[in-house]
Design an enzyme around this catalytic site. Structure first.
Site, PDB file in Angstrom:
ATOM      1  N   GLY A  39       0.821  -1.212   0.000  1.00  0.00           N
ATOM      2  CA  GLY A  39       0.000   0.000   0.000  1.00  0.00           C
ATOM      3  C   GLY A  39       0.852   1.259   0.000  1.00  0.00           C
ATOM      4  CE1 TYR A  62     -11.383  -0.735   5.785  1.00  0.00           C
ATOM      5  CE2 TYR A  62     -12.147  -0.407   8.029  1.00  0.00           C
ATOM      6  CZ  TYR A  62     -11.216  -0.192   7.039  1.00  0.00           C
ATOM      7  OH  TYR A  62     -10.098   0.575   7.304  1.00  0.00           O
ATOM      8  N   GLY A  64      -5.040  -1.651   1.514  1.00  0.00           N
ATOM      9  CA  GLY A  64      -6.399  -1.953   1.918  1.00  0.00           C
ATOM     10  C   GLY A  64      -7.416  -1.171   1.119  1.00  0.00           C
ATOM     11  CB  ALA A  86       0.829   3.785  -4.485  1.00  0.00           C
ATOM     12  N   GLY A 122      -1.464   7.429   0.988  1.00  0.00           N
ATOM     13  CA  GLY A 122      -1.908   7.503   2.379  1.00  0.00           C
ATOM     14  C   GLY A 122      -0.912   7.000   3.411  1.00  0.00           C
ATOM     15  CG  ASP A 155      -0.193   0.505  -3.988  1.00  0.00           C
ATOM     16  OD1 ASP A 155      -1.172   0.451  -4.764  1.00  0.00           O
ATOM     17  OD2 ASP A 155      -0.233   1.079  -2.886  1.00  0.00           O
TER      18      ASP A 155
HETATM   19  P1  NAI Z   1      -5.363   4.802   0.597  1.00  0.00           P
HETATM   20  O1  NAI Z   1      -6.520   4.472  -0.266  1.00  0.00           O
HETATM   21  O2  NAI Z   1      -4.805   6.179   0.602  1.00  0.00           O
HETATM   22  O3  NAI Z   1      -4.160   3.780   0.320  1.00  0.00           O
HETATM   23  C1  NAI Z   1      -4.392   2.406   0.187  1.00  0.00           C
HETATM   24  C2  NAI Z   1      -3.356   1.827  -0.740  1.00  0.00           C
HETATM   25  O4  NAI Z   1      -3.596   0.421  -0.870  1.00  0.00           O
HETATM   26  C3  NAI Z   1      -3.419   2.449  -2.156  1.00  0.00           C
HETATM   27  O5  NAI Z   1      -2.142   2.848  -2.588  1.00  0.00           O
HETATM   28  C4  NAI Z   1      -3.983   1.320  -2.997  1.00  0.00           C
HETATM   29  O6  NAI Z   1      -3.559   1.331  -4.349  1.00  0.00           O
HETATM   30  C5  NAI Z   1      -3.473   0.098  -2.237  1.00  0.00           C
HETATM   31  N1  NAI Z   1      -4.276  -1.078  -2.590  1.00  0.00           N
HETATM   32  C6  NAI Z   1      -5.621  -1.176  -2.543  1.00  0.00           C
HETATM   33  N2  NAI Z   1      -6.011  -2.361  -3.030  1.00  0.00           N
HETATM   34  C7  NAI Z   1      -4.881  -3.010  -3.409  1.00  0.00           C
HETATM   35  C8  NAI Z   1      -4.645  -4.268  -4.018  1.00  0.00           C
HETATM   36  N3  NAI Z   1      -5.662  -5.083  -4.357  1.00  0.00           N
HETATM   37  N4  NAI Z   1      -3.372  -4.637  -4.246  1.00  0.00           N
HETATM   38  C9  NAI Z   1      -2.348  -3.811  -3.930  1.00  0.00           C
HETATM   39  N5  NAI Z   1      -2.509  -2.606  -3.367  1.00  0.00           N
HETATM   40  C10 NAI Z   1      -3.767  -2.203  -3.120  1.00  0.00           C
HETATM   41  O7  NAI Z   1      -5.837   4.407   2.077  1.00  0.00           O
HETATM   42  P2  NAI Z   1      -5.165   4.654   3.512  1.00  0.00           P
HETATM   43  O8  NAI Z   1      -6.090   5.500   4.264  1.00  0.00           O
HETATM   44  O9  NAI Z   1      -3.742   4.996   3.396  1.00  0.00           O
HETATM   45  O10 NAI Z   1      -5.305   3.184   4.122  1.00  0.00           O
HETATM   46  C11 NAI Z   1      -4.180   2.363   4.389  1.00  0.00           C
HETATM   47  C12 NAI Z   1      -4.632   1.257   5.339  1.00  0.00           C
HETATM   48  O11 NAI Z   1      -5.059   1.842   6.551  1.00  0.00           O
HETATM   49  C13 NAI Z   1      -5.805   0.438   4.815  1.00  0.00           C
HETATM   50  O12 NAI Z   1      -5.598  -0.922   5.154  1.00  0.00           O
HETATM   51  C14 NAI Z   1      -6.984   1.013   5.572  1.00  0.00           C
HETATM   52  O13 NAI Z   1      -8.016   0.094   5.703  1.00  0.00           O
HETATM   53  C15 NAI Z   1      -6.323   1.353   6.895  1.00  0.00           C
HETATM   54  N6  NAI Z   1      -7.047   2.348   7.673  1.00  0.00           N
HETATM   55  C16 NAI Z   1      -7.223   3.634   7.207  1.00  0.00           C
HETATM   56  C17 NAI Z   1      -7.921   4.559   7.970  1.00  0.00           C
HETATM   57  C18 NAI Z   1      -8.136   5.974   7.534  1.00  0.00           C
HETATM   58  O14 NAI Z   1      -8.906   6.703   8.196  1.00  0.00           O
HETATM   59  N7  NAI Z   1      -7.511   6.447   6.465  1.00  0.00           N
HETATM   60  C19 NAI Z   1      -8.494   4.183   9.281  1.00  0.00           C
HETATM   61  C20 NAI Z   1      -8.231   2.825   9.681  1.00  0.00           C
HETATM   62  C21 NAI Z   1      -7.535   1.956   8.886  1.00  0.00           C
END
Ligand code: NAI
Length: 248
Positions: free
Chosen positions: A4, A146, A66, A6, A8, A28
């Protein structure tokens, strides 16, 4: 290795590690050293094959990739549980080759809602029975899928404490609350998801930054927290404590 990477939280973790001089391989589905879809067995195998091009000891692993609760419920379970655990398990032995390796899985405060837990889905995850888990997920909305995927992931971390510990690898989960990332922006754009997010009280009164997660993840990977193992650390401005103050 950071999945992940790329966007956040994963991007913030990778940036902090690189700034500290570490060599980071991002995984990613876009913009990464290893581009792979962790939602499918083929994609996971492809990622692992690419990672094995540079074999040997691995000092750290962060499984962060995720999908949000707004996505298809089966895709959520595929990526957020099975994609994460597949990499933890497959890279365990390479972590064990390093003198003081550590791994961190990114959970979520969403995992703590007992009323949303679906025991059959959790069991299918722990049995590594992806087809059954996906069948059960198909009947849920994205939010419930989720919550269960993240709950299973946090449980998977704790269930592996003995095995990883015996191999000298520390394994923990970080469970973020509401963090300012592209995922949160997308959720806030949907009225239904926005209402659910607004209902989550944050005692500190603000959303967190991606770097506030990266800071604890990097600490967990390093020597300073070397006796912390098998834990789920809530980094959420107090949200989890407000939901269940008596859980210890
Ligand atoms: P984001 O959407 O900014 O980043 C998620 C990254 O995962 C993206 O770069 C995306 O391309 C990658 N990804 C998604 N599906 C994929 C796949 N099938 N194969 C490879 N890569 C894949 O989201 P964020 O917020 O950075 O989330 C990161 C983690 O933190 C996630 O697991 C999310 O569930 C968790 N999280 C986030 C929260 C928030 O408020 N942002 C709160 C609690 C948990």
């Amino acid at each position: 290795v950071v999945t992940g990477s790329a966007s956040g939280l994963g991007a913030a973790v990778a940036a902090r590690l690189r700034a500290a001089g570490h060599e980071v391989t991002g995984v990613d589905r876009r913009d990464a050293e290893v581009v792979a879809d962790l939602g499918t067995p083929e994609g996971r195998a492809g990622a692992l094959a690419a990672l094995s091009a540079s074999p040997g000891p691995l000092d750290g692993l962060v499984v962060c990739a995720g999908l949000s609760p707004a996505e298809d419920p089966r895709a959520i379970v595929r990526v957020n549980y099975f994609g994460a655990v597949a990499l933890l398990d497959a890279l365990r032995d390479r972590l064990a080759l390093a003198p003081a390796a550590a791994a961190v899985a990114i959970g979520s405060v969403a995992a703590v809602f007992d009323a949303l837990a679906l025991p059959a889905l959790l069991e299918a995850c722990h049995a590594d029975d992806e087809p059954t888990a996906l069948e059960l997920a198909a009947g849920l909305d994205g939010t419930r899928a989720y919550c269960n995927a993240k709950r299973a992931l946090c449980q998977a971390v704790r269930r592996r404490a003995a095995d990883f510990g015996a191999r000298g690898v520390r394994l923990n989960a970080v469970a973020p609350g509401k963090m300012a990332t592209p995922m949160l922006d997308a959720l806030l754009a949907s009225p239904a998801q926005r209402a659910a997010l607004d209902a989550l009280a944050v005692p500190q009164g603000r959303v967190g930054t991606a770097d506030e997660i990266a800071a604890i993840v990097v600490l967990l990977l390093g020597d300073a927290l070397r006796y912390v193992h098998g834990q789920v650390l809530y980094v959420d401005g107090g949200a989890e404590a407000a939901i269940r103050p008596d859980a210890i």
